[in-house]
Every structure is written in structure tokens, then in C-alpha cells.
Design a protein around this motif. Structure first.
Motif, PDB file in Angstrom:
ATOM      1  N   ASP A 261       1.011  -1.218   0.035  1.00 42.09           N
ATOM      2  CA  ASP A 261       0.029  -0.069   0.062  1.00 42.09           C
ATOM      3  C   ASP A 261       0.819   1.175  -0.086  1.00 42.09           C
ATOM      4  N   ILE A 262       0.739   1.832  -1.023  1.00 38.96           N
ATOM      5  CA  ILE A 262       1.531   3.197  -0.894  1.00 38.96           C
ATOM      6  C   ILE A 262       0.959   4.463  -1.064  1.00 38.96           C
ATOM      7  N   GLY A 263      -0.289   4.396  -0.569  1.00 37.45           N
ATOM      8  CA  GLY A 263      -1.217   5.414  -0.120  1.00 37.45           C
ATOM      9  C   GLY A 263      -1.463   6.661  -1.304  1.00 37.45           C
ATOM     10  N   ASP A 264      -0.813   7.781  -0.848  1.00 40.06           N
ATOM     11  CA  ASP A 264      -1.291   8.925  -1.653  1.00 40.06           C
ATOM     12  C   ASP A 264      -0.188   9.195  -2.317  1.00 40.06           C
ATOM     13  N   ALA A 265       1.079   8.472  -2.173  1.00 40.78           N
ATOM     14  CA  ALA A 265       2.342   8.888  -2.809  1.00 40.78           C
ATOM     15  C   ALA A 265       1.952   9.048  -4.483  1.00 40.78           C
ATOM     16  N   LYS A 266       2.614  10.314  -5.086  1.00 40.29           N
ATOM     17  CA  LYS A 266       2.599  10.513  -6.241  1.00 40.29           C
ATOM     18  C   LYS A 266       3.725   9.756  -7.088  1.00 40.29           C
ATOM     19  N   ARG A 267       5.030   9.474  -6.212  1.00 37.53           N
ATOM     20  CA  ARG A 267       6.058   8.954  -7.016  1.00 37.53           C
ATOM     21  C   ARG A 267       6.892   8.283  -5.942  1.00 37.53           C
ATOM     22  N   ILE A 268       7.442   7.107  -6.463  1.00 33.82           N
ATOM     23  CA  ILE A 268       7.885   6.434  -5.341  1.00 33.82           C
ATOM     24  C   ILE A 268       9.331   6.033  -6.096  1.00 33.82           C
ATOM     25  N   SER A 269      10.360   5.365  -5.135  1.00 29.81           N
ATOM     26  CA  SER A 269      11.514   4.820  -5.691  1.00 29.81           C
ATOM     27  C   SER A 269      11.579   3.460  -5.201  1.00 29.81           C
TER      28      SER A 269
ATOM     29  N   VAL B 265      10.641  -0.117  -0.862  1.00 28.59           N
ATOM     30  CA  VAL B 265       9.977   0.864  -1.741  1.00 28.59           C
ATOM     31  C   VAL B 265       9.623   2.193  -0.797  1.00 28.59           C
ATOM     32  N   ALA B 266      10.020   3.576  -1.524  1.00 22.93           N
ATOM     33  CA  ALA B 266       9.879   4.595  -0.703  1.00 22.93           C
ATOM     34  C   ALA B 266       9.249   5.653  -1.482  1.00 22.93           C
ATOM     35  N   ARG B 267       8.546   6.903  -1.021  1.00 23.74           N
ATOM     36  CA  ARG B 267       8.209   7.889  -1.339  1.00 23.74           C
ATOM     37  C   ARG B 267       9.442   8.654  -2.091  1.00 23.74           C
ATOM     38  N   ALA B 268       9.448   9.381  -3.049  1.00 23.69           N
ATOM     39  CA  ALA B 268      10.423  10.019  -3.954  1.00 23.69           C
ATOM     40  C   ALA B 268       9.846  11.561  -4.348  1.00 23.69           C
ATOM     41  N   GLU B 269       9.256  12.014  -3.272  1.00 21.62           N
ATOM     42  CA  GLU B 269       8.486  13.211  -3.753  1.00 21.62           C
ATOM     43  C   GLU B 269       9.290  14.642  -3.081  1.00 21.62           C
TER      44      GLU B 269
ATOM     45  N   ILE C 235      20.816  -1.918  -7.046  1.00 20.92           N
ATOM     46  CA  ILE C 235      19.789  -1.505  -8.299  1.00 20.92           C
ATOM     47  C   ILE C 235      19.074  -0.561  -7.666  1.00 20.92           C
ATOM     48  N   ARG C 236      19.017   0.483  -8.326  1.00 21.28           N
ATOM     49  CA  ARG C 236      18.074   1.614  -7.919  1.00 21.28           C
ATOM     50  C   ARG C 236      17.098   2.219  -9.234  1.00 21.28           C
ATOM     51  N   LYS C 237      15.825   2.362  -8.962  1.00 20.74           N
ATOM     52  CA  LYS C 237      14.783   3.178  -9.903  1.00 20.74           C
ATOM     53  C   LYS C 237      14.215   4.471  -9.109  1.00 20.74           C
ATOM     54  N   HIS C 238      14.396   5.291  -9.513  1.00 28.74           N
ATOM     55  CA  HIS C 238      13.960   6.456  -8.850  1.00 28.74           C
ATOM     56  C   HIS C 238      12.735   7.347  -9.628  1.00 28.74           C
ATOM     57  N   ASP C 239      12.199   7.929  -8.787  1.00 25.87           N
ATOM     58  CA  ASP C 239      10.983   8.782  -9.420  1.00 25.87           C
ATOM     59  C   ASP C 239      10.045   8.099 -10.317  1.00 25.87           C
ATOM     60  N   ILE C 240       9.522   6.983 -10.124  1.00 28.30           N
ATOM     61  CA  ILE C 240       8.407   6.302 -10.518  1.00 28.30           C
ATOM     62  C   ILE C 240       7.262   7.022 -10.483  1.00 28.30           C
ATOM     63  N   ASN C 241       6.493   7.353 -11.520  1.00 28.57           N
ATOM     64  CA  ASN C 241       5.043   8.061 -11.611  1.00 28.57           C
ATOM     65  C   ASN C 241       4.057   6.779 -11.371  1.00 28.57           C
ATOM     66  N   VAL C 242       3.393   7.043 -10.060  1.00 28.89           N
ATOM     67  CA  VAL C 242       2.474   5.868  -9.920  1.00 28.89           C
ATOM     68  C   VAL C 242       1.220   6.141 -10.445  1.00 28.89           C
ATOM     69  N   SER C 243       0.918   7.188 -11.060  1.00 28.97           N
ATOM     70  CA  SER C 243      -0.146   7.629 -11.914  1.00 28.97           C
ATOM     71  C   SER C 243      -1.653   7.058 -11.219  1.00 28.97           C
TER      72      SER C 243
END
Length: 586
Positions: free
Chosen positions: A490-498, A582-586, A547-555
Motif C-alpha cells: 500500500d503506497i497510499g497517496d504517494a505520487k512518486r516512488i523509488s 519501496v519509498a516515497r520520492a517526492e 539496483i535503483r529506480k528513482h522517481d516512478i510516477n504511480v499515476s
């Protein structure tokens, strides 16, 4: 000051007992009072206990408050069974963290040989070395990892608070790694490799040297970290170098070589910003090197190149690595050079310089038997040194602590109050963890139904080929693809994640082996983060990956999954992964 025989008149071991009694007095007095007041009237007994409490109460420690002549020596790492393994301890690195803790790192050898398998162990002191905590495993415990992790070299980046620990491996001494800790050594990253692209064609191997590395404090190169070491050419000629970083360890460069025949070195920053290199000579020597003495070189560009070879004839030397430390006082700096004087590493001696290494007029015996050492000056101006006890570490590792008054027989004193340690800056990271798995579970765990739920899909013998091991998730040849996946996070109201994953491969991999990391948002398709390709180079049998993936738009999606797919063919290789986040990236 001159070197006189009577300066050795105070026997170190006798002074040690006096110092230990002085330090133990409040505790002993308290016990004595308990017995003395047992049959006294209450009011009188209470009064005596108050006096004892005042005597024992901790107060801010100042250098001038310590014993006038203070020296102690005690075992630090004792050969034998520790943490379920029989070890022979050699070579140590000391560092004081920004929280004041004193850490001692050591090569924990499985055998006496320089080329034996080695782990990295550590002990922690929260009172500047008076007492020490338990042995702790830092690295080397993975079951397929048989490398010899050697030459402990710690340094703290005082600008970020991050602790770095440098080491190299036995196989060819070609591989140089470091680990990092952001909590003063309580938790660590996996080893990160210094890229081989820095290894020049004419060099066949390189290694860092044991003992503390340094960070520059003044001038143009302030905050640069320097890691001392040396390289060997294909013609077996030795040259000292340093690795340096100007971006807090994000990238590294290697210096020009020092003089031919320079080998293990220790380094220190001088008051004018130059770097002094204290050289052990080895092999085919430049005519300017005299192997009967220590030799110095200097850098005026932050360690990028070296000049001004000098033989220090007031620093006689027999063999082995020597340590170097600096005490910063209001009226100038004192330098301390420590190394053995007699064949087979006997008479471990401290030399003192009052003119930043130009001359060394004073010396004092620290221990009759002692080899490689690591020396630092603590925040209370005590000098802390740890060393191999015996020619080949037959008696483990000792810890020695003394003050300037003892070292100079009362001719010099360090009177400043305790130096304030730099405060670690607050983290500026914008990522905030939503979900994280560190695999702090029992070995052979194959699923987690708790708050960090995950499971294995795929191969029929997955419980054999894939499970938790030593605090990481381990996969080997399972007869097919192993699929590890999280539950719906559950990523809640996050708009972007890493998303982050750390991985390790051990063994000789080839193109038939694979590790791929994906993520899924909601009910969508899997999206590739990274597919790792593996080298078949035999030198690359141990590698770590971040391995890193930054600034994923969760749409607008409110759930995410991480999926890891691995395929291994062959019994001589293993993959591990850890720190899935999994983290917020905002």
C-alpha cells in the motif's frame, strides 16, 4: 628535547596497574562503603554514601583531569573461538565516530597465513577504550564467500557523518572494496567495489593499507578523503598511491605513484594543507630510499602527486607497517610515528615530532613485542593505539591508551578541554521508506506473511534452492527460474516512488545466469527495472550490485509490487539480495 635512556624509566605494565586502580577507585570505594556502613546509624551511612556518589559521578572529562601519567594496555582481540569460528587476529584499524564511539576493526583470519580466508570483525567502546563491547561480525560470513577480506582502513566523512570502511581481498589483491555506515557502525552496506578502470595497464594489482584513512580539513581540498595504499607492476616493482574522493565517496580517483620501492604507507595532513606520506620500503628500491629508516614524501595538491623524498635518520626502522597520528594543540601540532625497531617486530616505539615531521627528537617504548599498528588521537587528547601482539600476531591484538604526560615523562601536557566532535548533519534525503525487507529472519525461511509479506513462486525445489541465509535472501541452482515477489504494498497517496535492491553474486557466472528486477503498479504489467549481465572473468567471482529506480510516477495507483527473477545454472555459484525497499520520492 633529546633522546635519553632514562626516558624509558617508567615501565609501561607497572604504570598500567596504577592507571587501572585510579580508574576503578569510585567502584571500589562504593563497595568498601557498603561493607563499612552496614552497621552504622542511617544518617551517618547516608552521608558517606553521598560522598561516594559525588566521587563516582561522571563529570565532563578534560585532558588535564586525567592521571598525570596515564598508560594502560589490555587484550582487544584474543585468538581462539569467537562467534562460532576459530580465528587468528591480525591487523587492526581504529576510528572514533562522530557520536564519540571508538570502533576497532580487525582481520579475523581462519588460519595464520596472509592468504587465508578472512572475515571482518569489530568491537565498540563507548568510553574511549576503557571497556569494550562484544565481538561483532561486519563482513565475510556468507557461506560461499571464501575471500580474505584484509587491511582494515576506516575513515569518517565529517561533512556527512558517513563512516567508510576500506578493505581488499586475497585472490589477486586486485579488488578494492569499501562499505558504508550511516549510524556509526551499527548497520552496513554491502561491499562496493572501486572500479577497475582506475587500475592502469602497467599495474597488475593494488591494495589499500591497514590503519585509519584521513579526510583533509583545510585549504582548497577540504573534505577530500584519502585512502593510503600501494600498487605492484607486472615487473614486481612497488609504488605507494592514495585513492581520493571529492564527492563524499560517490566516485574515486587514484593518485600518481610515489617513489619506486615505496610500499605500505600512512598519511597525515600538515597545518599548511600539505599531505605527509610515511613510507615502508620494499623490493627494488629507488637509490634515494634508505631501507634502514622511514622515508617521507609530500603532496601539495591534496594527494594527487608526490614530491620531496626525504630519509628520516632519526626514525630508524626494521620492518613492517608504521602508523602516524597528529595531535592538534593551540600552540602547534604534535606528530606521532609508531613502529617496531628490532628484528621480528620487537620494541614497538612511539616517536614525537614538534615541527610537523622535520625532526623526531624524542622516543619512548610502548611495548616489547608489537607489529602493525593503528593510532588515533581521541577527543579528550588521549592517544589510542592498537597493534599486533607478536611477530605474526601469535597473541592476538592489544589496545594501548596513554596521555601526553606519560609519553613525555611529564615534560609536555595536553591541557585543552575535550575537543567537540563535529555533529553529523541531518539527512537531506527526500525518499521516505514505505516498505522495506532486510531479511532479519531465521535461516531457511521461504515466505513471510507478516507486515513485509513476500513469497517464492516457480521452481519445484525452491525450498532447497532459495531461502533466507545469514540475513539475506539466497538463491542457487533450483532447476529453473526462481521468482521472489512482495505482496501488494500500500503506497497510499504517494505520487512518486523509488525502488531499491542490493544484490551479490558469488561464483563464476556466465550468460546462462540471470537476475532481473521488476515492479508492478496496481493490476498492471511487470516493468523492468534492471537486468544484470554477468562477466565470466575469474577475477569477478564476487560482485555487488546496487539496483535503483528513482522517481516512478504511480499515476493514481495505490499499490505496488517488487518482483525479482533469478536463474542459476551450476552448483558453484550463488546470488544473494537484501534491502528491498519501496519509498516515497517526492
Amino acid at each position: 628535547m633529546v633522546d635519553c635512556p632514562h626516558l624509558r624509566s617508567i615501565a609501561p605494565m607497572k604504570t598500567s596497574y596504577l592507571a587501572l586502580f585510579y580508574r576503578s577507585w569510585p567502584r571500589l570505594a562504593s563497595k568498601a562503603l557498603q561493607a563499612t556502613t552496614a552497621n552504622l546509624p542511617n544518617s551517618f551511612a547516608i552521608g558517606l554514601f553521598c560522598v561516594a556518589a559525588l566521587c563516582a559521578a561522571p563529570v565532563p572529562l578534560k585532558a588535564q583531569d586525567q592521571d598525570p601519567f596515564y598508560y594502560e594496555i589490555r587484550p582487544l582481540f584474543e585468538n581462539g573461538e569467537q562467534l562460532g569460528q576459530v580465528y587468528r587476529f591480525r591487523n587492526v584499524g581504529l576510528i572514533q565516530c562522530l557520536n564519540g564511539d571508538l570502533l576497532a576493526f580487525v582481520e579475523a583470519r581462519h588460519d595464520v597465513s596472509d592468504h587465508s580466508e578472512k572475515d571482518v570483525l569489530m568491537r565498540r567502546s563507548k568510553d574511549r577504550g576503557t571497556t569494550w563491547g562484544p565481538y561483532e561480525a561486519v563482513w565475510g560470513h556468507l557461506e560461499e564467500d571464501h575471500a580474505g577480506w584484509k587491511d582494515p582502513a576506516p575513515v569518517v566523512d565529517k561533512a556527512t557523518g558517513r563512516l567508510f570502511y576500506f578493505m581488499n581481498t586475497n585472490e589477486s589483491e586486485k579488488r578494492l572494496f569499501y562499505m558504508t555506515s550511516d549510524d556509526s557502525g551499527y548497520t552496513w552496506s554491502d561491499p562496493i567495489r572501486i572500479p577497475d578502470s582506475l587500475l592502469r595497464p602497467e599495474w597488475k594489482r593494488w591494495r589499500n593499507n591497514p590503519g585509519p584513512a584521513i579526510q583533509l580539513k583545510v585549504g582548497k581540498y577540504k573534505h577530500r578523503m584519502l585512502i593510503p595504499g600501494h600498487i605492484v607492476t607486472h615487473e614486481d616493482r612497488h609504488f605507494s598511491v592514495v585513492w581520493y574522493s571529492d564527492d563524499h565517496g560517490e566516485s574515486w580517483q587514484v593518485s600518481e605513484t610515489a617513489v619506486q620501492g615505496s610500499d605500505e604507507v600512512s598519511i597525515i595532513e600538515l597545518s599548511d594543507g600539505r599531505v605527509l606520506m610515511n613510507i615502508r620500503s620494499h623490493g627494488e628500491l629507488d637509490p634515494g630510499l634508505d631501507p634502514a629508516y622511514r622515508n617521507f614524501m609530500y603532496s601539495d595538491n591534496g594527494g594527487e602527486s608526490w614530491y620531496g623524498l626525504e630519509t628520516k635518520r632519526d626514525l630508524p626502522w626494521e620492518s613492517g607497517h608504521g602508523s602516524l597520528a597528529k595531535m592538534e594543540l593551540g600552540d602547534g601540532n604534535l606528530l606521532f610515528a609508531i613502529h617496531p625497531l628490532v628484528v621480528k617486530r620487537k620494541d614497538l616505539t612511539c616517536f614525537v615530532s614538534y615541527d610537523e615531521g622535520k625532526t623526531w627528537p624524542y622516543k619512548k617504548l610502548l611495548h616489547e613485542i608489537g607489529g602493525y599498528s593503528s593510532t588515533i588521537v581521541l577527543d579528550n587528547y588521549d592517544i589510542a593505539m592498537s597493534h599486533n601482539h607478536g611477530f605474526r600476531g601469535e597473541h592476538g591484538i592489544d589496545f594501548v591508551r596513554f596521555n601526553l604526560s606519560w609519553l613525555t615523562d611529564g615534560k609536555e601536557h595536553a591541557n585543552p578541554t575535550v575537543q567537540p566532535l563535529p555533529q553529523a548533519p541531518e539527512s537531506k534525503a527526500t525518499d521516505r521508506a514505505i516498505w522495506r525487507e532486510d531479511f532479519e529472519l531465521a535461516d531457511r525461511t521461504i515466505l513471510d506473511g507478516g507486515s513485509t509479506a513476500w513469497k517464492i513462486l516457480g521452481a519445484s525445489n525452491a525450498p532447497i534452492g532459495a531461502a533466507v541465509s545469514n540475513g539475506k535472501f539466497r538463491t542457487s541452482d533450483a532447476g529453473g527460474e526462481i521468482v521472489w515477489q512482495t505482496g501488494r504494498i500500500d503506497i497510499g497517496d504517494a505520487k512518486r516512488i523509488s525502488i531499491a535492491v542490493d544484490a551479490i553474486k558469488i561464483g563464476k557466472f556466465n550468460n546462462s545466469d540471470s537476475l532481473r528486477i521488476y515492479y508492478r503498479l496496481g493490476d498492471g504489467d511487470e516493468k523492468l527495472i534492471e537486468s544484470l549481465s554477468f562477466s565470466s572473468d575469474p577475477q569477478e567471482d564476487f560482485e555487488t550490485y546496487r539496483i535503483r529506480k528513482h522517481d516512478i510516477n504511480v499515476s493514481g495507483n495505490q499499490q505496488a509490487q517488487v518482483i525479482i527473477r533469478s536463474r542459476i545454472n551450476g552448483d558453484d555459484k550463488t546470488l544473494y539480495w537484501d534491502r528491498v525497499e519501496v519509498a516515497r520520492a517526492e
